[in-house]
Motif scaffolding. Structure first.
Motif, PDB file in Angstrom:
ATOM      1  N   PHE A 198       0.871  -1.171   0.000  1.00  0.00           N
ATOM      2  CA  PHE A 198       0.000   0.000   0.000  1.00  0.00           C
ATOM      3  C   PHE A 198       0.910   1.223   0.000  1.00  0.00           C
ATOM      4  CE2 PHE A 198      -2.394  -3.455   1.778  1.00  0.00           C
ATOM      5  CZ  PHE A 198      -3.646  -3.335   1.191  1.00  0.00           C
ATOM      6  N   ALA A 199       1.455   1.531  -1.170  1.00  0.00           N
ATOM      7  CA  ALA A 199       2.464   2.582  -1.294  1.00  0.00           C
ATOM      8  C   ALA A 199       1.927   3.936  -0.847  1.00  0.00           C
ATOM      9  CB  ALA A 199       2.967   2.648  -2.725  1.00  0.00           C
ATOM     10  N   ALA A 200       0.721   4.284  -1.263  1.00  0.00           N
ATOM     11  CA  ALA A 200       0.158   5.590  -0.931  1.00  0.00           C
ATOM     12  C   ALA A 200      -0.058   5.749   0.573  1.00  0.00           C
ATOM     13  CB  ALA A 200      -1.153   5.810  -1.677  1.00  0.00           C
ATOM     14  N   GLN A 201      -0.319   4.655   1.256  1.00  0.00           N
ATOM     15  CA  GLN A 201      -0.535   4.701   2.699  1.00  0.00           C
ATOM     16  C   GLN A 201       0.750   4.435   3.481  1.00  0.00           C
ATOM     17  OE1 GLN A 201      -2.465   2.986   0.517  1.00  0.00           O
ATOM     18  NE2 GLN A 201      -4.350   4.160   0.599  1.00  0.00           N
ATOM     19  N   GLY A 202       1.822   4.108   2.784  1.00  0.00           N
ATOM     20  CA  GLY A 202       3.123   3.924   3.421  1.00  0.00           C
ATOM     21  C   GLY A 202       3.258   2.658   4.249  1.00  0.00           C
ATOM     22  N   VAL A 203       2.721   1.548   3.743  1.00  0.00           N
ATOM     23  CA  VAL A 203       2.815   0.303   4.498  1.00  0.00           C
ATOM     24  C   VAL A 203       2.732  -0.909   3.565  1.00  0.00           C
ATOM     25  CG1 VAL A 203       0.320   0.095   4.958  1.00  0.00           C
ATOM     26  CG2 VAL A 203       1.957  -0.886   6.583  1.00  0.00           C
ATOM     27  N   VAL A 204       3.415  -1.977   3.962  1.00  0.00           N
ATOM     28  CA  VAL A 204       3.268  -3.288   3.345  1.00  0.00           C
ATOM     29  C   VAL A 204       2.612  -4.154   4.415  1.00  0.00           C
ATOM     30  CG1 VAL A 204       4.444  -5.318   2.413  1.00  0.00           C
ATOM     31  CG2 VAL A 204       5.379  -3.044   1.989  1.00  0.00           C
ATOM     32  N   ILE A 205       1.527  -4.826   4.072  1.00  0.00           N
ATOM     33  CA  ILE A 205       0.861  -5.717   5.022  1.00  0.00           C
ATOM     34  C   ILE A 205       1.083  -7.145   4.551  1.00  0.00           C
ATOM     35  CG2 ILE A 205      -1.324  -6.414   6.082  1.00  0.00           C
ATOM     36  CD1 ILE A 205      -2.302  -3.551   5.655  1.00  0.00           C
ATOM     37  N   THR A 206       1.540  -7.998   5.471  1.00  0.00           N
ATOM     38  CA  THR A 206       1.764  -9.402   5.145  1.00  0.00           C
ATOM     39  C   THR A 206       0.960 -10.287   6.088  1.00  0.00           C
ATOM     40  OG1 THR A 206       3.683  -9.646   6.608  1.00  0.00           O
ATOM     41  CG2 THR A 206       4.113  -8.895   4.347  1.00  0.00           C
ATOM     42  N   GLN A 207       0.798 -11.539   5.675  1.00  0.00           N
ATOM     43  CA  GLN A 207       0.148 -12.558   6.507  1.00  0.00           C
ATOM     44  C   GLN A 207       1.033 -13.801   6.467  1.00  0.00           C
ATOM     45  OE1 GLN A 207      -4.164 -14.660   7.291  1.00  0.00           O
ATOM     46  NE2 GLN A 207      -3.931 -13.662   5.356  1.00  0.00           N
ATOM     47  N   PRO A 208       2.068 -13.840   7.325  1.00  0.00           N
ATOM     48  CA  PRO A 208       2.997 -14.970   7.307  1.00  0.00           C
ATOM     49  C   PRO A 208       2.327 -16.313   7.593  1.00  0.00           C
ATOM     50  CG  PRO A 208       3.778 -13.236   8.791  1.00  0.00           C
ATOM     51  CD  PRO A 208       2.421 -12.849   8.322  1.00  0.00           C
ATOM     52  N   SER A 209       1.374 -16.314   8.511  1.00  0.00           N
ATOM     53  CA  SER A 209       0.594 -17.521   8.793  1.00  0.00           C
ATOM     54  C   SER A 209      -0.853 -17.095   8.988  1.00  0.00           C
ATOM     55  CB  SER A 209       1.138 -18.247  10.039  1.00  0.00           C
ATOM     56  OG  SER A 209       1.087 -17.404  11.167  1.00  0.00           O
ATOM     57  N   ALA A 210      -1.750 -18.033   8.857  1.00  0.00           N
ATOM     58  CA  ALA A 210      -3.180 -17.727   8.911  1.00  0.00           C
ATOM     59  C   ALA A 210      -3.538 -16.920  10.159  1.00  0.00           C
ATOM     60  CB  ALA A 210      -3.994 -19.016   8.855  1.00  0.00           C
ATOM     61  N   GLY A 211      -4.155 -15.755   9.942  1.00  0.00           N
ATOM     62  CA  GLY A 211      -4.617 -14.915  11.039  1.00  0.00           C
ATOM     63  C   GLY A 211      -3.563 -14.007  11.658  1.00  0.00           C
ATOM     64  N   GLU A 212      -2.323 -14.084  11.197  1.00  0.00           N
ATOM     65  CA  GLU A 212      -1.240 -13.257  11.737  1.00  0.00           C
ATOM     66  C   GLU A 212      -0.882 -12.190  10.694  1.00  0.00           C
ATOM     67  OE1 GLU A 212       3.355 -13.739  13.319  1.00  0.00           O
ATOM     68  OE2 GLU A 212       2.492 -15.310  12.067  1.00  0.00           O
ATOM     69  N   PHE A 213      -1.130 -10.920  11.027  1.00  0.00           N
ATOM     70  CA  PHE A 213      -0.890  -9.832  10.088  1.00  0.00           C
ATOM     71  C   PHE A 213       0.234  -8.940  10.603  1.00  0.00           C
ATOM     72  CE2 PHE A 213      -5.143 -11.317   9.399  1.00  0.00           C
ATOM     73  CZ  PHE A 213      -5.204 -11.402   8.016  1.00  0.00           C
ATOM     74  N   LYS A 214       1.150  -8.576   9.685  1.00  0.00           N
ATOM     75  CA  LYS A 214       2.311  -7.758  10.027  1.00  0.00           C
ATOM     76  C   LYS A 214       2.348  -6.557   9.094  1.00  0.00           C
ATOM     77  CE  LYS A 214       4.341 -10.926  12.738  1.00  0.00           C
ATOM     78  NZ  LYS A 214       5.405 -10.885  13.695  1.00  0.00           N
ATOM     79  N   GLY A 215       2.947  -5.471   9.579  1.00  0.00           N
ATOM     80  CA  GLY A 215       3.106  -4.281   8.765  1.00  0.00           C
ATOM     81  C   GLY A 215       4.563  -3.861   8.710  1.00  0.00           C
ATOM     82  N   PHE A 216       5.004  -3.369   7.551  1.00  0.00           N
ATOM     83  CA  PHE A 216       6.383  -2.930   7.362  1.00  0.00           C
ATOM     84  C   PHE A 216       6.420  -1.663   6.520  1.00  0.00           C
ATOM     85  CE2 PHE A 216       6.393  -7.532   7.801  1.00  0.00           C
ATOM     86  CZ  PHE A 216       7.239  -7.677   8.895  1.00  0.00           C
ATOM     87  N   ASP A 217       7.488  -0.907   6.682  1.00  0.00           N
ATOM     88  CA  ASP A 217       7.724   0.275   5.863  1.00  0.00           C
ATOM     89  C   ASP A 217       7.952  -0.192   4.422  1.00  0.00           C
ATOM     90  OD1 ASP A 217       9.398   2.450   4.561  1.00  0.00           O
ATOM     91  OD2 ASP A 217       8.973   3.363   6.504  1.00  0.00           O
ATOM     92  N   PRO A 218       7.380   0.497   3.431  1.00  0.00           N
ATOM     93  CA  PRO A 218       7.519   0.045   2.039  1.00  0.00           C
ATOM     94  C   PRO A 218       8.741   0.593   1.302  1.00  0.00           C
ATOM     95  CG  PRO A 218       5.989   1.852   2.118  1.00  0.00           C
ATOM     96  CD  PRO A 218       6.412   1.579   3.546  1.00  0.00           C
ATOM     97  N   ILE A 219       9.678   1.199   2.014  1.00  0.00           N
ATOM     98  CA  ILE A 219      10.858   1.772   1.370  1.00  0.00           C
ATOM     99  C   ILE A 219      12.074   0.894   1.655  1.00  0.00           C
ATOM    100  CG2 ILE A 219      12.355   3.792   1.187  1.00  0.00           C
ATOM    101  CD1 ILE A 219       9.462   4.207   0.154  1.00  0.00           C
ATOM    102  N   CYS A 220      12.719   0.423   0.592  1.00  0.00           N
ATOM    103  CA  CYS A 220      13.892  -0.437   0.718  1.00  0.00           C
ATOM    104  C   CYS A 220      15.007   0.307   1.452  1.00  0.00           C
ATOM    105  CB  CYS A 220      14.360  -0.875  -0.673  1.00  0.00           C
ATOM    106  SG  CYS A 220      15.819  -1.941  -0.641  1.00  0.00           S
ATOM    107  N   THR A 221      15.668  -0.378   2.358  1.00  0.00           N
ATOM    108  CA  THR A 221      16.741   0.225   3.154  1.00  0.00           C
ATOM    109  C   THR A 221      18.054   0.322   2.386  1.00  0.00           C
ATOM    110  OG1 THR A 221      17.247  -1.934   4.111  1.00  0.00           O
ATOM    111  CG2 THR A 221      15.731  -0.510   5.342  1.00  0.00           C
ATOM    112  N   GLN A 272      18.689   1.692  -1.043  1.00  0.00           N
ATOM    113  CA  GLN A 272      18.851   3.016  -1.636  1.00  0.00           C
ATOM    114  C   GLN A 272      17.540   3.784  -1.729  1.00  0.00           C
ATOM    115  OE1 GLN A 272      21.021   2.886  -5.351  1.00  0.00           O
ATOM    116  NE2 GLN A 272      22.968   2.734  -4.279  1.00  0.00           N
ATOM    117  N   GLY A 273      16.564   3.412  -0.910  1.00  0.00           N
ATOM    118  CA  GLY A 273      15.339   4.189  -0.823  1.00  0.00           C
ATOM    119  C   GLY A 273      14.310   3.962  -1.915  1.00  0.00           C
ATOM    120  N   CYS A 274      14.436   2.908  -2.684  1.00  0.00           N
ATOM    121  CA  CYS A 274      13.414   2.588  -3.689  1.00  0.00           C
ATOM    122  C   CYS A 274      12.186   2.020  -2.980  1.00  0.00           C
ATOM    123  CB  CYS A 274      13.916   1.523  -4.660  1.00  0.00           C
ATOM    124  SG  CYS A 274      15.167   2.067  -5.803  1.00  0.00           S
ATOM    125  N   PRO A 275      10.991   2.254  -3.518  1.00  0.00           N
ATOM    126  CA  PRO A 275       9.819   1.598  -2.937  1.00  0.00           C
ATOM    127  C   PRO A 275       9.846   0.108  -3.288  1.00  0.00           C
ATOM    128  CG  PRO A 275       9.194   2.948  -4.824  1.00  0.00           C
ATOM    129  CD  PRO A 275      10.657   3.173  -4.595  1.00  0.00           C
TER     130      PRO A 275
END
Length: 161
Positions: A84-107, A109-112
């Protein structure tokens, strides 16, 4: 022949034609930057076979403490995620029912980051891959992981906490 008369052979370029050509090239560059592929307008880029996320609002119209719903839990595939680039987050579901959020900018060189596929969050600028479980580096050139972002699940709605 006066000073204002100039011999113009087939290989002679005038200042006017040079400026016209430069202007045309500049306009083409600007238009190319404005154009693009399919733009759904919502900033969501579901990956790993997940359905397209088109509704980022709260379908019930309720205001859960000011948080805007980004997606439904069914929109985030198990073992995958969505950017979700416009909202500034990546949402993942590593296992059923477990949701995680991460910054969408690569550490690196700053590419999305571009997508979530094969159990990793992927940056196609230089090939870095990050874990969907904790954002750690799975493949470089990045040397530090993606920072976590708090997400909240309320019923079947996911929002930033």
């Amino acid at each position: 022949m006066s000073d204002e008369q100039v011999l113009a052979g087939p290989d002679t370029r005038t200042r006017r034609s040079l400026l016209t050509g430069v202007g045309a090239v500049g306009a083409a560059v600007v238009l190319a930057g404005c154009g693009g592929g399919d733009d759904s307008g919502d900033g969501a880029a579901p990956t790993s076979g997940g359905p397209e996320v088109t509704d980022t609002g709260d379908p019930g119209g309720g205001d859960r403490e000011g948080a805007q719903s980004l997606a439904r839990t069914a929109d985030i595939p198990v073992g995958g995620g969505a950017v979700f680039a416009a909202q500034g987050v990546v949402i993942t579901q590593p296992s059923a029912g477990e949701f995680k959020g991460f910054d969408p900018i690569c550490t690196h060189q700053g590419c999305p980051v571009s997508n979530v596929d094969g159990g990793t969050i992927n940056c196609t600028c230089h090939g870095s891959k990050f874990s969907i479980e904790d954002g750690s580096v799975k493949a470089g050139p990045a040397t530090t992981g993606l920072p976590a972002k708090e997400v909240k699940v309320d019923g079947d709605q996911i929002s930033l906490a």
